[in-house]
Design a protein around this motif. Structure first.
Motif, mmCIF file in Angstrom:
data_model
loop_
_atom_site.group_PDB
_atom_site.id
_atom_site.type_symbol
_atom_site.label_atom_id
_atom_site.label_comp_id
_atom_site.label_asym_id
_atom_site.label_seq_id
_atom_site.Cartn_x
_atom_site.Cartn_y
_atom_site.Cartn_z
ATOM 1 N N ARG A 1 5.330 1.416 6.548
ATOM 2 C CA ARG A 1 6.597 2.061 6.870
ATOM 3 C C ARG A 1 6.317 2.915 8.108
ATOM 4 N NH1 ARG A 1 11.403 0.893 4.478
ATOM 5 N NH2 ARG A 1 10.439 0.865 2.427
ATOM 6 N N HIS B 1 1.888 4.385 5.932
ATOM 7 C CA HIS B 1 2.961 4.798 6.833
ATOM 8 C C HIS B 1 2.366 5.464 8.054
ATOM 9 C CE1 HIS B 1 2.705 9.084 5.684
ATOM 10 N NE2 HIS B 1 2.339 8.575 4.524
ATOM 11 N N LEU C 1 10.779 -1.977 6.692
ATOM 12 C CA LEU C 1 9.432 -2.176 6.152
ATOM 13 C C LEU C 1 8.770 -3.348 6.874
ATOM 14 C CD1 LEU C 1 7.593 -1.203 3.617
ATOM 15 C CD2 LEU C 1 8.010 -3.566 2.957
ATOM 16 N N HIS D 1 0.018 0.350 0.529
ATOM 17 C CA HIS D 1 1.178 0.957 1.174
ATOM 18 C C HIS D 1 0.662 1.926 2.223
ATOM 19 C CE1 HIS D 1 4.407 -0.221 -1.677
ATOM 20 N NE2 HIS D 1 3.401 -0.303 -2.522
#
Lengths: 931, 87, 416
Positions: free
Chosen positions: A266, A165, A247, A163
């Motif tokens: 993100r 961002h 996303l 993940h």
């Protein structure tokens, strides 16, 4: 086809690599793709089409190639369906064309093409009807498919999942993307740039110079500036989908044979700089190897130093072709340009093209470089919900309007002029919008000409020709989706990147409509095919649905427990390494003759507290709980609002405002949610509190005639005599200074105590209990033995002896339904028509004559005579070692009225007879229970 | 992947949430007479709106129920509020 | 209409495919019909077909807001089966399977019903007990069924995970040999062609905006192509049933969710049956083209957005790889979503709507494709005669009031 010494920006000639294709050895360089290396070696036929097994050569140089699909093996790892144009060469690779045998060049199924006139669009819908599809299907099935996959798996093929961002995500590392990333990073943004190639730059190597700097140097300078400013760059990383709430999913490819890494990014905003791809021209013989994209051939030259041929015919309908033609000419290619709009254009040659024939004249050449314009790659824009607009000047669908979190720039935005693109990129880097400039290029639309002669390919991989589109139009499969599905246009592994525009244009012409009136099909993710492993990641083996573990697991392992999964928990099924049935039988006997020790820790322990706790527990339980006194325990049901038994368990009232709900081990999470649901929705949540202590407290159950003797051997400061602690009471005491709750409840039908203690003290207590028990010939028992014990007594297991139709009156608890005056969950549902019918399935025992084996669990009780009908089924069935006979429980229609009757029990075609009896086979008067 | 704003915990991954039904349903008083139709309506009938919806959700980690308004086509979240304030 | 046959195909091949005629007309809507069917998916087209064929009612219009077959008919994973537990379900779905068995010939259109079997695996001894209950129920219901041992499962589907460290080991399976897959688009197109030939007007790009009522009775519809009257209106609008109900002024026991489907790049034949592994919540088959076609459970968020949701994708794809580890290296080509209308018992609703003149065929949840022939047949029977067919009676809307739900998952553990 040959390699030029002075070209090839991304290859390393110091690192030659050996590989094979269809068994023949070749050599390429580090930095090559399989495709560029094959082209450098003069290989022209690299695959076969899906349907007609026509020879296929390279059309594109990157993701837009529909043809060069190969199975590649390296170091014993074989991956199917690798696109040669995006597979980086590694030493020792063995590549094979997937849809050809023995080789792409000499494919024995090549003769299929002779029958093409009978195998047009949708032919299979119109035949194979008589006598039956099953007669023909196996043959067709065998012909289909691309690469082969063996049933063995790859041990070390695991995707990481990450993940991340950032403020700004730039998708695409061409001139526009690099510029936007640099500007954004220099403006202090947290920037991530993803680029799908090993060497960024997109098509800028074709440009020669950018901002008066040689392209390679300019690219290097941008990269350095991005990194200096703190930007991150992910190479070989493809953004393949935009999902809900922005996303963006990306895959990062590594060395061959490794699983790609999934990035879920993100971003505050995304800049789409994915560029554009070349569009094929539709003319007779346009599928022949040697007919390739003009821009792709320029790309092969500048990136890999591969000149597709020394001579070429160029078919181009726009001014953007000029630069590519100049680049190729400068590299030594002799080029003849022919107007692609000329009627009767035809690529000659048998297997591969030998030039273009037009108006009776043949223009010989080894390659035909075609382009009918650029198609912006707007897939992600559409995934994100962006709209498209048709642009006449560019003859292309372009991003339209605004998206709050995505901006398209450069060729992806239809901005094909480099100076305009760089302006857009500059603005995008700063988060500013920039109106799209008019293009300086001119393009003369050249679209497929329905009715014209010759076989003209629209979809190269799927063998969809212009004639197929005509047939679809003739038969009224004219909606763009019908066209796609009927002809399979755009459903190949490139998902229509090369074919859709020509197909739409052909249909538009046939219907007398414009291209935007025909519209596009939906752009579905993923942008490129991605291995299924990408979504698998760490959810593998025991980490897939992880089981819950007992605090006493080590003790059980030491005792040779067979650990099995029960309701999500890993629990001892039985103890011992011998035959399971023997151990289970012995344990069931032990529990009836001396005592069994069961790890009951997964039993739910949910506390309900507060001034409204009593009313609340009374509301959520079917059984009346207001009359339960502190220190007492009551059995009860939790129902759904539909009146169905959701769980059973006992409620202990600790004091006036505090209850402990002991639900089934597999239902703890569900019961907790159910309680919270009712607490917050319909009650005053400030006056009720729910606290789940299941994991914090362990429970050791001691059951059997010697249970009290064992407890008395534990030096507890508690009186557990029948008078002091009768059935369905509990006391709170201590064990070695730690709180201990002793509940006298029984699931076996024998004298039983549940000892609950904070989990960390459980091993100590277990050791002590088993040590004392051992002196009395009492031993640990597993779940399987307990299942027999409770069935002997006729106690149900929810979910086994009940199902999604079972109401409490069906299992012998009808009184609250009739008598309880307070509202309770599910109450009204217990009085529907269905709830009142006499034919409800109810719990009964089933008895077979002594000496007969147990009934099969899952066997049905059926009506006798014709039109056999199921009356219910056997839900639990065992041989009871203690009773020396088979016992069974079942849910049977209207059976309470039929106790004593004989019924037919049907399993797998054979009948047995059984008698309906009370479900309680043991101690019907409760003497053992109350001992 | 959607992000839902739990009124208690802030923006969180959709996987932490459970849909609990449409907002505004009241349980009939079952101590009195409830007709079969009224009970069926309470138990089974839903607005199931296309577009703007008002629903009860649970944030599993904190176990709190709350009301969320969102668009069931675009998945845009229009706002959340505590269930308690409304009860 | 062109009759389809190998001979005709041969002849057309010789003359350049020029003799084919439209599979259906593109008529403009007339102001009035005997029957209007809202929704040109499989169920709607089948209803129109059987109205014309079985009941001789030919003044029928099928109104489709987009392109016919463009809803769930064209988005599902094409499984066809009748491996049901309750006699009511078994009878309805097996009626459908039997119609499917003769459908290609009936429609003169190859719908490619491929009876390669439908297998449901058991992953524990408890699962096996439930599988036994299911197997016996199927046999008693007159449905073909086989009980397979783990070794037999392995022989048929070597792709499944039989490794020692498998999280959900295979203990056995129940198979329905007559189950299989069909070509979804062909079912819609075949019914459309058959209905059109019998005089039905199939009107595409015609969205219903309102239901006209007079004295509480439905009398027609307002559409983007004008008002159309009919005294019997059938609604077959999977994914939009609640929206239509709202137009007509009532509510349904339905929640709408996206259901996703996935297809891989084509690979050589490796899987010769349909497999559902309940422990993984995932089912899979291989198409004739070679693609691995698979799907799983519903999305967790009620939705009318016809697209997939990433967490559920990850669950389904991850589950497939755990279920069949060799597929890890196979590539996902495309994924998409459709909106399914789910009832409390996951069984369909067939029957009067409560508004006189308006009839429902909805709530098929995730399993509507396999029921297309039966759903159409039942609705046609109801609308033509005013009476339920015996097989559709249990599926009336009134079961939510009487409590007579038909919840397969309650008894069998097999998801719809």
């Amino acid at each position: 086809m040959r390699r030029l010494d002075d070209k090839g920006a991304v290859i390393d000639r110091a690192k030659p690599l050996n590989f094979t294709f269809d068994g023949k050895p070749y050599q390429g360089f580090a930095g090559d793709t399989l495709a560029s290396a094959l082209m450098a070696n003069g290989v022209r036929i690299v695959g076969r089409s899906f349907k007609y097994h026509r020879p296929r050569g390279f059309w594109g140089a990157w993701v837009d190639d529909p043809n060069a699909i190969m199975s590649v093996t390296l170091n014993g790892i074989e991956l199917p369906n690798c696109l040669a144009t995006t597979t980086y060469l590694e030493n020792g690779m063995e590549a094979r064309a997937v849809n050809a045998w023995p080789t792409a060049k000499h494919d024995i199924k090549g003769g299929l093409d002779l029958f093409h006139r009978f195998l047009g669009a949708g032919f299979y819908y119109k035949t194979f009807i008589w006598p039956d599809w099953h007669l023909f299907e196996p043959m067709i099935r065998k012909m289909a498919g691309l690469g082969a996959v063996t049933p063995d798996h790859l041990d070390e093929f695991h995707s990481d999942q990450i993940h991340d961002h950032c403020d700004t995500l730039i998708i695409g590392g061409g001139a526009s993307g690099l510029t936007a990333a640099r500007v954004a990073a220099e403006a202090g943004q947290n920037v991530v740039l993803v680029d799908d190639q090993a060497q960024p730059g997109g098509s800028s190597y074709q440009t020669g110079t950018i901002a008066d700097t040689a392209a390679a140097d300019w690219i290097a300078a941008q990269m350095a500036a991005i990194k200096t400013a703190g930007g991150r760059v992910l190479h070989q990383t493809t953004a393949y989908g935009v999902y809900d709430h922005g996303l963006i999913a990306c895959v990062e490819n590594g060395a061959f044979g490794t699983a790609p890494r999934l990035w879920r990014i993100r971003a505050g905003r995304a800049v789409l700089a994915t560029g554009a791809i070349d569009r094929p021209l539709t003319f007779a013989g346009n599928d022949k190897p040697g007919v390739m994209s003009l821009f792709a051939s320029a790309e092969y030259l500048v990136r890999y130093g591969v000149l597709a041929s020394d001579n070429a015919v160029v078919l181009a309908n726009h001014s953007m072709a000029k630069e590519a033609v100049a680049t190729l000419t400068a590299a030594g290619m002799a080029i003849t340009q022919i107007d692609p709009d000329t009627p009767g254009l035809k690529a000659g040659g048998w297997q591969v093209t030998n030039g273009i024939s037009v108006s009776g004249r043949h223009h010989p050449s080894d390659v035909v470089l075609a382009t009918s314009g650029l198609t912006p790659l707007v897939h992600l824009w559409r995934h994100a919900g962006g709209k498209l607009t048709w642009d006449d000047a560019r003859q292309a669908f372009l991003p339209d309007g605004q998206l709050s979190n995505m901006q398209a720039i450069g060729a992806a935005n239809g901005t094909f002029d480099l100076n305009h693109a760089l302006d857009e990129a500059q603005a995008a880097g700063l988060g500013q919008s920039h109106p799209r400039q008019d293009t300086s290029h001119h393009l003369t639309p050249v679209w497929p000409k329905p009715g014209s002669k010759g076989r003209q390919w629209i979809d190269f991989q799927h063998d969809v020709t212009l004639k197929d589109i005509e047939v679809a139009a003739r038969e009224n499969y004219v909606s763009v989706e019908h066209l796609k599905r009927y002809t399979t246009l755009g459903m190949a592994s490139d998902q229509g990147k090369t074919s859709n525009m020509a197909g739409l244009a052909a249909m538009a012409t046939l219907k007398g409509a414009t291209i935007p009136e025909i519209g596009t099909t939906t752009f579905r993710p993923p942008f490129v095919p991605i291995p299924l492993e990408v979504y698998h990641g760490a959810k593998t083996k025991q980490l897939y649905h992880p089981v819950k573990r007992l605090v006493l697991e080590a003790r059980h392992r030491d005792a040779d427990a067979a650990l099995c999964e029960y309701g999500g928990w890993l629990r001892p099924g039985w103890y011992g390494n011998g035959a399971a049935a023997d151990h289970i039988r012995d344990e069931a006997m032990t529990a009836r003759t001396t005592a069994g020790i069961l790890d009951g820790s997964p039993l739910g322990k949910i506390e309900v507290m507060g001034p409204d706790a009593e009313a609340f527990v009374n509301f959520v339980f079917y059984n009346t709980m207001t009359t339960l006194k502190p220190g007492h325990i009551r059995y009860g049901f939790l129902l759904t609002e539909g009146g169905i038994v959701y769980d059973d368990g006992v409620v202990s009232r600790i004091d006036n405002d505090r209850f402990l709900i002991s639900c089934s081990s597999s239902h703890v999470d569900g019961v907790r949610s159910l309680l919270e649901n009712w607490r917050q929705d319909g009650n005053n949540p400030d006056r009720i509190f729910i606290h789940d202590l299941t994991m914090q407290w362990a429970t050791i159950t001691v059951t059997g005639p010697k249970a009290r003797d064992i407890l008395n051997g534990l030096d507890l400061d508690a009186d557990v005599s029948a008078d002091a602690l009768p059935h369905m009471r509990f006391i709170e005491t201590h064990h070695q200074g730690h709180p201990l709750r002793i509940a006298r409840v029984s699931f076996s039908g024998d004298l039983s105590f549940e000892l609950s203690i904070p989990s960390r003290h459980a091993p100590n207590l277990w050791d002590k209990v088993t040590a004392v028990a051992g002196t009395m010939d009492a031993h640990p028992i597993g779940i399987e033995a307990m299942s027999i014990l409770r069935a002997e007594k006729g106690y149900i297991m929810v979910g086994k002896d009940t199902d999604g139709e079972t109401m409490p009156q069906d299992v012998g608890f009808g009184i609250p339904r009739r008598k309880k005056t307070n509202a309770f969950v599910g109450d009204r549902s217990l009085h529907t028509d269905k709830a009142n019918v006499p034919s409800r399935k109810v719990l009964v025992g089933l008895s077979v004559p002594h000496g007969e084996p147990p009934l099969v669990t899952g066997a049905h009780v059926v009506t006798d005579g014709a039109n056999q009908r199921s009356l219910g089924y056997v839900t639990s069935s065992y041989h009871s070692p203690f009773l020396s006979r088979a016992i069974a429980l079942g849910m049977i229609e209207g059976a309470v009225e039929r106790v004593g009757d004989e019924v037919t029990v049907w399993h797998d075609g054979s009948n047995r007879r059984a008698r309906i009896v009370s479900p309680c086979f043991l101690d019907p008067n409760g003497e053992r229970l109350h001992a | 992947m959607q992000i839902f704003p739990c009124p208690f915990c802030g923006p969180r991954d959709e996987r932490e949430f459970h849909f609990a039904g449409e907002a505004g349903k009241t349980r009939p008083d079952t101590t009195g007479e409830v007709s079969p139709d009224d009970w069926a309506t309470y138990l089974h009938m839903h607005r199931n709106e296309k577009g703007r919806t008002r629903e009860v959700w649970v944030h599993t980690p904190c176990a709190e129920m709350f009301i969320m308004e969102r668009n069931s086509v675009t998945m845009e979240v229009l706002g959340t509020e505590c269930l308690r304030a409304k009860s | 209409m062109s009759h389809y046959s190998a001979f005709r195909l041969f002849r057309e091949g010789l003359r350049g495919q020029k003799g084919w005629t439209p599979a259906w007309r593109m008529p403009a809507p007339k102001p009035e019909y005997d029957v209007i069917i809202i929704g040109g998916g499989g169920h709607g087209l089948a209803t129109a077909y059987y109205l014309a064929k079985q009941h001789g009612i030919k003044r029928v219009a099928v109104l489709e807001k987009g392109w016919l077959g463009g809803g769930n008919t064209g988005r599902n994973t094409t499984a066809i089966r009748s491996n049901y537990f309750y006699p009511e379900s078994a009878a309805l779905y097996d009626f459908s399977v039997r119609l499917y068995e003769g459908l290609s010939r009936d429609l003169n259109y190859n719908v490619m019903f491929s009876q390669r079997g439908m297998m449901v695996t058991a992953h524990s001894e408890h699962d096996l007990e439930m599988a036994t209950r299911q197997y016996n129920a199927m046999r008693i219901n007159g449905i073909d069924a086989e009980m397979l041992t783990a070794a037999e499962v392995r022989a048929r589907v070597p792709l499944l995970n039989f490794r020692a460290d498998a999280r959900h080991p295979i203990h056995g399976a129940v198979s329905q040999p007559r189950g299989g897959t069909g070509r979804h688009d062909a079912v819609a197109w075949g019914y459309a062609r058959g209905a059109d030939t019998r005089g039905v007007d199939i009107i595409q790009n015609c969205e219903v905006l309102g239901i006209q009522k007079e004295a509480g009775r439905a009398t027609g519809v307002t559409t983007t192509r004008g008002d159309i009257r009919a005294d019997r209106i059938g609604a077959t609008v999977a994914g939009h049933s609640s929206v239509l109900a709202e137009l007509a002024g009532f509510k349904l026991p339905i929640h709408s969710y996206a259901l996703q489907a996935f297809v891989s790049e084509p690979i050589k034949p490796i899987l010769d049956t349909v497999v559902l592994c309940p422990a993984f919540g995932t089912y899979v088959s291989q198409s004739d083209k070679g693609g691995i076609v698979f799907g799983g459970g519903l999305d967790r968020i009620p939705s009318y957005g016809q697209r997939g949701n990433m967490p559920v994708q990850e669950d389904v794809v991850g589950a497939l790889v755990e279920m069949m580890p060799a597929l890890a290296k196979v590539k996902l080509l495309r994924h998409w979503g459709g909106i399914v209308d789910v009832t409390p018992d996951s069984s369909p609703i067939i029957g009067p709507s409560g508004v006189e003149g308006l009839y429902l065929n909805c709530g098929w949840g995730t399993g509507g494709f396999k029921a297309i022939p039966a759903g159409g047949y039942m609705l046609a029977h109801l609308m033509a005669t005013g009476q339920h067919h015996d097989l559709s009676r249990p599926f009336d809307l009134d079961r939510f009031t009487t409590g007579r739900l038909i919840d397969e998952s309650a008894a069998s553990g097999i998801a719809h």
